[in-house]
Motif scaffolding. Sequence first.
Motif, PDB file in Angstrom:
ATOM      1  N   ALA A 140       0.825  -1.201   0.000  1.00  0.00           N
ATOM      2  CA  ALA A 140       0.000   0.000   0.000  1.00  0.00           C
ATOM      3  C   ALA A 140       0.864   1.257   0.000  1.00  0.00           C
ATOM      4  CB  ALA A 140      -0.912   0.006   1.219  1.00  0.00           C
ATOM      5  N   HIS A 160      -3.687   2.583  -5.542  1.00  0.00           N
ATOM      6  CA  HIS A 160      -3.671   1.881  -4.263  1.00  0.00           C
ATOM      7  C   HIS A 160      -2.258   1.646  -3.740  1.00  0.00           C
ATOM      8  CE1 HIS A 160      -7.712   0.082  -5.778  1.00  0.00           C
ATOM      9  NE2 HIS A 160      -7.866   1.278  -5.269  1.00  0.00           N
ATOM     10  N   THR A 161      -1.264   2.166  -4.423  1.00  0.00           N
ATOM     11  CA  THR A 161       0.127   2.027  -3.982  1.00  0.00           C
ATOM     12  C   THR A 161       0.809   3.381  -4.101  1.00  0.00           C
ATOM     13  OG1 THR A 161       0.250  -0.275  -4.725  1.00  0.00           O
ATOM     14  CG2 THR A 161       2.325   0.856  -4.353  1.00  0.00           C
ATOM     15  N   ASN A 365      -5.056   3.613   1.419  1.00  0.00           N
ATOM     16  CA  ASN A 365      -4.854   2.821   0.204  1.00  0.00           C
ATOM     17  C   ASN A 365      -5.313   1.384   0.407  1.00  0.00           C
ATOM     18  OD1 ASN A 365      -3.789   4.976  -1.158  1.00  0.00           O
ATOM     19  ND2 ASN A 365      -1.659   4.336  -0.968  1.00  0.00           N
ATOM     20  N   HIS A 366      -4.992   0.841   1.574  1.00  0.00           N
ATOM     21  CA  HIS A 366      -5.388  -0.536   1.865  1.00  0.00           C
ATOM     22  C   HIS A 366      -6.913  -0.670   1.893  1.00  0.00           C
ATOM     23  CE1 HIS A 366      -5.308  -4.536   3.608  1.00  0.00           C
ATOM     24  NE2 HIS A 366      -6.080  -4.115   4.600  1.00  0.00           N
ATOM     25  N   ARG A 369      -8.205  -0.468  -1.636  1.00  0.00           N
ATOM     26  CA  ARG A 369      -7.908  -1.690  -2.383  1.00  0.00           C
ATOM     27  C   ARG A 369      -8.909  -2.792  -2.032  1.00  0.00           C
ATOM     28  NH1 ARG A 369      -2.376  -4.002  -4.040  1.00  0.00           N
ATOM     29  NH2 ARG A 369      -1.619  -2.000  -3.280  1.00  0.00           N
ATOM     30  N   ASP A 376      -5.007  -5.334  -7.809  1.00  0.00           N
ATOM     31  CA  ASP A 376      -3.766  -4.567  -7.843  1.00  0.00           C
ATOM     32  C   ASP A 376      -3.486  -4.108  -9.261  1.00  0.00           C
ATOM     33  OD1 ASP A 376      -2.296  -6.889  -5.551  1.00  0.00           O
ATOM     34  OD2 ASP A 376      -3.296  -4.988  -5.132  1.00  0.00           O
TER      35      ASP A 376
END
Length: 379
Positions: A140, A160-161, A365-366, A369, A376
């Motif tokens: 993340a 998301h990263t 972000n986590h 996701r 991903d």
Amino acid sequence: MRIAFHTPLNAYDDGRISGDRRMARQLVAVLEGLGHSVTPGIGARDFMPTPEPERLAAHEGAAARRADDLLSQWRADGAAPDLWFTYHNYYKAPDLLGPKISARLGIPYVVAEASDAERRASGDWARHTAIVRDGLSAAALHLYFTDRDRQGLEPWRSPHTALVELPPFVAFDREPPRRAGCTDVPRLVTVAMMREGTKENSYRLLARALHHLGNRPWSLTIMGDGRRRPEIEQAFAGLPEGRIAWHGAVAHDRVVAGLAGHDLFIWPGLREAYGLVYLEAQAVGLPIVAFDSGGVSATVRDGQTALLVAEGDEAALAAALQSLIDDPDRRATMGAAARRFALDERTPAAAAAILETALATALANHAARRSAGGRDIAP
């Protein structure tokens, strides 16, 4: 939060002198200072010097057993981590625990100082690199220390990263001493282990550069030792007698005081990850001369606190040294700027401010996701 802190390259509690181990301890201290409960040394060392499939299989088997043990323990005591933090993984030390445990627990996976090697994506190291890349996709948050690492991580930036810069920083138990005043014979100093590879090559380049300065007044103190010391001493043998003082290995708590007794720090730094010693030297007020190699530029202000020259150019290294040897006023000006830079900008407090915001980003972000079904975006 409860944070599991993993160091696949080197054991967290390994007491040997190493910037890698020291940065790991600094990161844990900063996280704890932010109020988190951190469990370091959560997994075994997974450094693999050679790529044999059997070696990798053995490490993967041990990691799987360790993961099962950890998960069983956490089910029993209810103390599972809220976030997994891995420091310094790459193709020779892939993270065999973090991505899998994070997925099974449904917690954010955070990585600091990860790196990717495209040239290792095929050939003997291909399987190791694939494992690293799976982890890069799962994270993340990536915390990078140098622009070189950022460039390698850019393909994994996604909604998301996140990629967040965490400049190298250094912690001191007490305020470092100030450099003593300039002397008629400028006192150069270097600090580095004496091992084969890039460390030995840096020493050899330094010796050759110093041969260009034989007619200038200078002395050099060398703090460091290792199995290549005889060969390194031989590289300096042709220099004028009495110029080099070999101090051998110096306890870390004495290094900073030793640096303060000098006027200029010189270490070529071939392929240096970044080098905390550059920050330590600046903290006592020493200007730096080095190659613009690896991550060295992330630890200095080129032109203000340091003179960086093209990697491998020993004549340019000698010229940079000569310019500061000949100009005590410039040494003093750069040294004062170096101390301000290290003690005002590259501190645990500065790192804490970045980490606090970055971890909040990792949590967001986590969550995003997971809401998106765990998809991903990978290169």
